[in-house]
Write an enzyme that holds these catalytic residues in place. Structure first.
Site, mmCIF file in Angstrom:
data_model
loop_
_atom_site.group_PDB
_atom_site.id
_atom_site.type_symbol
_atom_site.label_atom_id
_atom_site.label_comp_id
_atom_site.label_asym_id
_atom_site.label_seq_id
_atom_site.Cartn_x
_atom_site.Cartn_y
_atom_site.Cartn_z
ATOM 1 N N LEU A 166 0.914 -1.431 -0.159
ATOM 2 C CA LEU A 166 0.248 0.140 0.037
ATOM 3 C C LEU A 166 0.899 0.985 -0.165
ATOM 4 O O LEU A 166 1.861 1.258 0.900
ATOM 5 C CB LEU A 166 -0.620 0.265 1.136
ATOM 6 C CG LEU A 166 -2.140 -1.076 1.665
ATOM 7 C CD1 LEU A 166 -2.491 -1.511 2.613
ATOM 8 C CD2 LEU A 166 -3.028 -1.366 0.138
ATOM 9 N N ASP A 167 1.129 1.854 -0.895
ATOM 10 C CA ASP A 167 1.392 2.910 -1.291
ATOM 11 C C ASP A 167 1.623 4.407 0.446
ATOM 12 O O ASP A 167 0.777 4.127 1.032
ATOM 13 C CB ASP A 167 1.383 4.066 -2.258
ATOM 14 C CG ASP A 167 -0.233 4.733 -2.027
ATOM 15 O OD1 ASP A 167 -0.417 5.249 -1.423
ATOM 16 O OD2 ASP A 167 -0.527 4.383 -3.170
ATOM 17 N N LYS A 168 2.494 5.221 0.465
ATOM 18 C CA LYS A 168 2.430 6.218 2.324
ATOM 19 C C LYS A 168 0.495 7.003 1.924
ATOM 20 O O LYS A 168 0.799 6.538 2.799
ATOM 21 C CB LYS A 168 3.222 7.152 1.381
ATOM 22 C CG LYS A 168 3.749 8.047 2.404
ATOM 23 C CD LYS A 168 4.411 9.010 2.186
ATOM 24 C CE LYS A 168 5.136 9.797 3.345
ATOM 25 N NZ LYS A 168 6.656 11.125 3.104
ATOM 26 N N THR A 211 -2.177 5.654 1.220
ATOM 27 C CA THR A 211 -3.035 4.426 1.640
ATOM 28 C C THR A 211 -2.860 3.509 2.483
ATOM 29 O O THR A 211 -1.772 3.647 2.999
ATOM 30 C CB THR A 211 -2.820 3.928 0.538
ATOM 31 O OG1 THR A 211 -3.014 4.774 -1.124
ATOM 32 C CG2 THR A 211 -4.387 2.402 0.758
#
Length: 236
Positions: free
Chosen positions: A105-107, A109
């Site tokens: 999961l990106d920063k 999210t």
């Protein structure tokens, strides 16, 4: 289920306690025991669950299966001291095979993230043929136009830079600018790219579930081990 006996030097090194060459020092000092009896030979094969170091059982001698509530602002990189791995025991980062997230999961999210050092289990969760559903709560910059659910369900939406369209996805409308999106694949930044292809912008993104697993009872930054029933031995 008890694990098969394993060489003591391999066992301690793969669990992150020391290097294989350092095991001899632990053994000479009498710090490693099996059922209360000191182990003297690095090549001795021992049941992992029977081993103690300085009188304490080994930390999770079996593979790890972790459900984690990823907060906003944290990245999934091993080499970032402020990333998600700072929320787990330091020794876990030294385990082999590597303790790693099932996808990322990106920063920007938040939400449900699974982590394990069982490579076969990880593969079963992300392999396209198993099509494990992931559900996201999405806040959008602009109101929906009305065609999004039908287009996503058709399996014809093509993302920028891709040669193959997205798999059919389910969209549940919660409001003019809020939806639940269920995907059965994991492409790079897929949710954000899907709505970009639909002419919209994601302003907030949270993963609510992965398969049958949810975040009930877990605050951001908290984690728990999965039960045996939650991690089936066969494919999901």
């Amino acid at each position: 289920m008890n694990a098969s006996p394993e060489r003591i030097d391999h066992l301690l090194s793969r669990l992150g306690y020391c290097s294989r060459s350092e095991v001899r020092d632990l053994l000479r000092a009498g710090r490693v025991e099996v059922d209360g009896v000191p182990v003297s030979r690095p090549q001795s094969k021992v049941p992992p669950s029977s081993v103690t170091l300085d009188g304490a059982p080994l930390d999770h001698p079996q593979p790890l299966y972790i459900l984690y509530h990823k907060p906003l602002g944290k990245v999934c990189a091993h080499d970032d001291a402020r990333g998600i791995y700072a929320d787990f025991p330091e020794r876990w980062r030294l385990r082999r095979p590597c303790f790693a997230s099932v996808g990322r999961l990106d920063k920007e999210t938040s939400g449900l993230l699974l982590l394990t050092d069982d490579g076969d289990w990880l593969h079963r969760l992300i392999a396209p043929r198993f099509a494990v559903p992931r559900r996201y709560r999405v806040q959008l910059q602009s109101p929906l136009q009305g065609h999004e659910a039908e287009q996503l369900a058709s399996g014809t939406l093509l993302l920028e830079g891709e040669k193959h369209p997205c798999r059919p996805a389910e969209l549940a409308v919660l409001g003019d600018q809020e939806v639940l999106l269920t995907l059965r694949e994991g492409r790079y930044h897929e949710v954000r790219r899907i709505f970009a292809a639909l002419g919209n912008v994601v302003v907030a993104l949270h993963r609510e579930s992965y398969g049958n697993l949810t975040l009930v009872g877990l605050e951001p930054g908290a984690w728990r081990e999965l039960t045996r029933a939650e991690r089936p031995e066969e494919g999901p």
